[in-house]
Design a protein around this motif. Structure first.
Motif, PDB file in Angstrom:
ATOM      1  N   VAL A  29       2.393  39.162  15.743  1.00 50.41           N
ATOM      2  CA  VAL A  29       2.847  37.618  14.819  1.00 50.41           C
ATOM      3  C   VAL A  29       1.057  36.841  15.365  1.00 50.41           C
ATOM      4  N   ASP A  30       0.232  37.795  13.784  1.00 50.66           N
ATOM      5  CA  ASP A  30      -0.916  36.933  14.125  1.00 50.66           C
ATOM      6  C   ASP A  30      -0.542  35.652  13.091  1.00 50.66           C
ATOM      7  N   SER A  31      -2.071  34.423  13.369  1.00 50.70           N
ATOM      8  CA  SER A  31      -1.534  33.684  12.664  1.00 50.70           C
ATOM      9  C   SER A  31      -1.062  33.771  10.547  1.00 50.70           C
ATOM     10  N   PHE A  32      -1.970  34.701  10.495  1.00 55.84           N
ATOM     11  CA  PHE A  32      -1.842  35.081   9.076  1.00 55.84           C
ATOM     12  C   PHE A  32       0.173  35.005   8.693  1.00 55.84           C
ATOM     13  N   VAL A  33       0.360  36.371   9.583  1.00 53.46           N
ATOM     14  CA  VAL A  33       2.100  35.869   9.269  1.00 53.46           C
ATOM     15  C   VAL A  33       3.154  35.186   9.322  1.00 53.46           C
ATOM     16  N   GLY A  34       2.296  34.269  11.203  1.00 52.76           N
ATOM     17  CA  GLY A  34       2.906  32.725  10.948  1.00 52.76           C
ATOM     18  C   GLY A  34       2.594  31.948   9.792  1.00 52.76           C
ATOM     19  N   ARG A  35       1.301  31.575   9.351  1.00 48.44           N
ATOM     20  CA  ARG A  35       1.669  31.300   7.958  1.00 48.44           C
ATOM     21  C   ARG A  35       2.278  31.583   6.761  1.00 48.44           C
ATOM     22  N   THR A  36       1.923  33.006   6.997  1.00 45.51           N
ATOM     23  CA  THR A  36       3.013  33.611   5.538  1.00 45.51           C
ATOM     24  C   THR A  36       4.872  33.177   6.207  1.00 45.51           C
ATOM     25  N   LEU A  37       5.221  33.092   7.534  1.00 51.46           N
ATOM     26  CA  LEU A  37       6.861  32.472   7.384  1.00 51.46           C
ATOM     27  C   LEU A  37       6.884  31.070   6.985  1.00 51.46           C
ATOM     28  N   ALA A  38       5.500  30.249   7.749  1.00 53.95           N
ATOM     29  CA  ALA A  38       6.079  28.485   7.673  1.00 53.95           C
ATOM     30  C   ALA A  38       5.736  28.580   6.256  1.00 53.95           C
ATOM     31  N   THR A  39       5.025  29.436   5.529  1.00 51.89           N
ATOM     32  CA  THR A  39       5.409  28.962   3.886  1.00 51.89           C
ATOM     33  C   THR A  39       6.788  29.502   2.912  1.00 51.89           C
ATOM     34  N   ILE A  40       6.945  30.677   3.666  1.00 52.06           N
ATOM     35  CA  ILE A  40       8.531  30.750   3.587  1.00 52.06           C
ATOM     36  C   ILE A  40       9.410  30.097   3.852  1.00 52.06           C
ATOM     37  N   ALA A  41       9.173  29.267   5.071  1.00 49.82           N
ATOM     38  CA  ALA A  41      10.335  28.488   4.757  1.00 49.82           C
ATOM     39  C   ALA A  41      10.038  27.410   4.150  1.00 49.82           C
ATOM     40  N   SER A  42       8.975  27.006   3.980  1.00 50.47           N
ATOM     41  CA  SER A  42       9.071  25.286   3.394  1.00 50.47           C
ATOM     42  C   SER A  42       8.990  25.605   1.457  1.00 50.47           C
ATOM     43  N   ILE A  43       9.174  26.924   1.124  1.00 46.49           N
ATOM     44  CA  ILE A  43       9.556  27.425  -0.189  1.00 46.49           C
ATOM     45  C   ILE A  43      11.179  27.436  -0.156  1.00 46.49           C
ATOM     46  N   ARG A  65      12.870  25.015   1.555  1.00 42.40           N
ATOM     47  CA  ARG A  65      13.680  24.268   1.959  1.00 42.40           C
ATOM     48  C   ARG A  65      13.878  23.330   0.515  1.00 42.40           C
ATOM     49  N   VAL A  66      11.783  23.535  -0.356  1.00 42.02           N
ATOM     50  CA  VAL A  66      12.603  23.010  -1.561  1.00 42.02           C
ATOM     51  C   VAL A  66      13.557  23.634  -2.327  1.00 42.02           C
ATOM     52  N   LEU A  67      13.865  24.679  -2.162  1.00 38.28           N
ATOM     53  CA  LEU A  67      14.980  25.299  -2.889  1.00 38.28           C
ATOM     54  C   LEU A  67      16.747  25.070  -2.184  1.00 38.28           C
ATOM     55  N   ASP A  68      16.753  24.272  -1.429  1.00 36.09           N
ATOM     56  CA  ASP A  68      17.896  23.686  -0.376  1.00 36.09           C
ATOM     57  C   ASP A  68      17.965  24.791   0.170  1.00 36.09           C
ATOM     58  N   ALA A  69      17.275  25.436   0.348  1.00 33.23           N
ATOM     59  CA  ALA A  69      17.711  27.027   1.639  1.00 33.23           C
ATOM     60  C   ALA A  69      17.305  26.907   3.034  1.00 33.23           C
ATOM     61  N   GLU A  70      18.324  26.995   4.311  1.00 36.34           N
ATOM     62  CA  GLU A  70      17.618  27.189   5.350  1.00 36.34           C
ATOM     63  C   GLU A  70      16.877  28.025   5.625  1.00 36.34           C
ATOM     64  N   THR A  71      15.366  28.179   6.894  1.00 32.59           N
ATOM     65  CA  THR A  71      14.718  29.077   7.452  1.00 32.59           C
ATOM     66  C   THR A  71      15.025  29.798   8.854  1.00 32.59           C
ATOM     67  N   VAL A  72      15.531  30.654   9.430  1.00 32.86           N
ATOM     68  CA  VAL A  72      15.664  31.076  10.717  1.00 32.86           C
ATOM     69  C   VAL A  72      14.640  32.133  10.598  1.00 32.86           C
ATOM     70  N   VAL A  73      14.046  31.979  12.142  1.00 32.24           N
ATOM     71  CA  VAL A  73      13.281  33.244  12.021  1.00 32.24           C
ATOM     72  C   VAL A  73      13.496  34.068  12.931  1.00 32.24           C
ATOM     73  N   VAL A  74      14.890  35.356  13.565  1.00 28.81           N
ATOM     74  CA  VAL A  74      15.116  35.502  14.569  1.00 28.81           C
ATOM     75  C   VAL A  74      14.313  37.294  15.155  1.00 28.81           C
ATOM     76  N   GLY A  75      15.216  37.955  16.130  1.00 26.87           N
ATOM     77  CA  GLY A  75      14.586  39.008  17.072  1.00 26.87           C
ATOM     78  C   GLY A  75      12.932  38.619  17.577  1.00 26.87           C
ATOM     79  N   MET A  76      12.506  37.195  16.964  1.00 28.22           N
ATOM     80  CA  MET A  76      11.209  37.616  18.061  1.00 28.22           C
ATOM     81  C   MET A  76      10.948  38.590  19.840  1.00 28.22           C
ATOM     82  N   ARG A  77      10.505  39.114  20.014  1.00 29.70           N
ATOM     83  CA  ARG A  77       9.788  39.948  21.353  1.00 29.70           C
ATOM     84  C   ARG A  77       9.658  38.664  22.076  1.00 29.70           C
ATOM     85  N   PRO A  78      10.284  39.330  23.308  1.00 35.16           N
ATOM     86  CA  PRO A  78       9.195  38.331  24.716  1.00 35.16           C
ATOM     87  C   PRO A  78       7.645  38.247  24.343  1.00 35.16           C
TER      88      PRO A  78
END
Lengths: 136, 136
Positions: free
Chosen positions: A55-69, A71-84
């Motif tokens: 998960v590089d900075s681009f993927v991290g930013r993409t996940l953050a953008t998805i979470a923000s979008i 939230r604006v649409l009244d939905a919570e985002t959870v990221v799951v299954g991250m490998r150690p």
């Protein structure tokens, strides 16, 4: 072009990322997800990244953008299954995924979303009650 | 090597196929899925193929093998999310995916599995009752 499918399960949209997050794929996913949230009225988004080795900075930013979008649409985002190993690398890179909730797996993510939703509903009920209490 | 993640949701294992089904990926998926069925005791497997543009005879055979392995382990398999164009091509190629149940999307697949499970349980109850009826 490759496209990440968005699956609806009850009140939740599930996205399992398995392909490389190039610019176009990420943009398409943001668009698809926003459309599906609006069309379905879902209040939760779960993004599974158990297939990702990195998960590089681009993927991290993409996940953050998805979470923000979401939230604006009244939905919570959870990221799951991250490998150690991914978690270790993230921290070593100084990326802490701010604003992104995480859970160990899809089931725990669903529980987290259900619990949050229930708390939100309670808060709203409390707010609704307040005027009735303060008005004599 | 790329790997298709297997997600557990309640009593169901969900697999979303997004990458090309090469020999190694298919074998690995069969192995992972068999192990997860045994470890989790799940009775249903849902395979989402909404990301696939093409389902050729190899993918068809892989799906059939997965369904057979699952059945031996007491789990039913449903393939969901097939695109209209994929269905047309399949029939044109003379592939009718024998032995594979399908549903339109994940939710309908889950309903199908739940219904089947309930019917199975009823059958078992009936069988269990029979000796009691015939014995005086």
């Amino acid at each position: 072009m490759e496209r990440v499918p968005v699956l609806k399960i009850g009140d939740i949209l599930l996205v399992s990322i398995q392909i490389d997050m190039e610019d176009q794929v990420a943009l398409q996913l943001q668009e698809d997800l926003a459309e599906r949230i609006v069309a379905s009225g879902c209040h939760g988004v779960i993004i599974d990244i158990s297939a990702l080795d990195i998960v590089d900075s681009f993927v991290g930013r993409t996940l953050a953008t998805i979470a923000s979008i979401s939230r604006v649409l009244d939905a919570e985002t959870v990221v799951v299954g991250m490998r150690p190993a991914v978690a270790i690398t993230l921290v070593e890179l100084g990326l802490s995924l701010p604003g992104i909730r995480t859970a160990l797996n899809v089931e725990l993510g669903m529980e987290l979303l259900a619990r949050e939703r229930a708390e939100d509903d309670e808060d709203r009920d409390d707010d609704a009650d307040e005027p009735a209490v303060t008005t004599p």
